[in-house]
Scaffold this active site. Structure first.
Site, PDB file in Angstrom:
ATOM      1  N   GLY A  44      37.627  45.281  37.306  1.00  0.00           N
ATOM      2  CA  GLY A  44      38.157  46.384  38.112  1.00  0.00           C
ATOM      3  C   GLY A  44      37.363  47.664  37.918  1.00  0.00           C
ATOM      4  O   GLY A  44      37.082  48.386  38.883  1.00  0.00           O
ATOM      5  N   CYS A  45      36.978  47.941  36.691  1.00  0.00           N
ATOM      6  CA  CYS A  45      36.234  49.169  36.403  1.00  0.00           C
ATOM      7  C   CYS A  45      34.829  49.107  36.984  1.00  0.00           C
ATOM      8  O   CYS A  45      34.299  50.117  37.449  1.00  0.00           O
ATOM      9  CB  CYS A  45      36.195  49.422  34.897  1.00  0.00           C
ATOM     10  SG  CYS A  45      37.839  49.704  34.197  1.00  0.00           S
ATOM     11  N   THR A  46      34.225  47.923  36.985  1.00  0.00           N
ATOM     12  CA  THR A  46      32.902  47.767  37.579  1.00  0.00           C
ATOM     13  C   THR A  46      32.979  47.972  39.086  1.00  0.00           C
ATOM     14  O   THR A  46      32.156  48.693  39.668  1.00  0.00           O
ATOM     15  CB  THR A  46      32.315  46.378  37.230  1.00  0.00           C
ATOM     16  OG1 THR A  46      32.198  46.280  35.812  1.00  0.00           O
ATOM     17  CG2 THR A  46      30.957  46.176  37.874  1.00  0.00           C
TER      18      THR A  46
END
Length: 158
Positions: A44-46
């Protein structure tokens, strides 16, 4: 602490990737997209970071600055930024001070276990230093484009 639209955004100075640092007060006069995310190199952060990266020229075109903040070390930020070709600073809030002042350091639960972590949240800070918009508990899909639209609208009213 919970921040709302109209509140003064707490100032901070944090170390960033590349051995630099970023201070909110040094960016006064520009809209700032301050997004808090849990951890470098997670799915998700990527996706979120790459979405902001892909739209960064549009943000720059309206003189807006993007800053990503997590508790990860500067070294981890360097690796994440290089691998994903990120074009904006990633700040390290290793002691959670800024996360706490922005109200994003929260008790979370997963698979029946509770722990403390960053709740994915984005703040749009107006050129004068007040909070113009807050997106708590961000769902990544389409988020960066929504923030860009709000930043454009802010620039039009400024």
């Amino acid at each position: 602490m919970s921040l709302s639209v109209g509140d003064t955004a707490p100032d901070f100075t944090l170390p960033t990737d590349g051995g630099g640092s970023v201070s909110l007060s040094a960016l006064k006069g520009k809209p700032v997209v301050l997004y808090f995310y849990p951890k470098d190199a997670t799915p998700g952060c990527t996706t979120e970071a790459c979405d902001f990266r892909d739209l960064e020229p549009d943000f720059s075109g309206i003189d807006a600055v993007i800053i990503g903040v997590s508790k990860d070390s500067v070294k981890k930020h360097d690796n994440f930024k290089a691998k994903q070709g990120l074009t904006f600073p990633l700040a390290s809030d290793a002691d959670s001070d800024v996360c706490e002042r922005y109200g994003v350091w929260k008790e979370k639960s997963m698979y029946g276990k509770t722990f403390w972590g960053i709740e994915r949240t984005t703040f749009l800070i107006a050129p004068g230093g007040t909070i113009a918009q807050v997106w708590p508990k961000v769902k990544v899909k389409g988020h960066a484009a929504e923030v860009l639209d709000a930043t454009r609208a802010l620039r039009e009213t400024a």
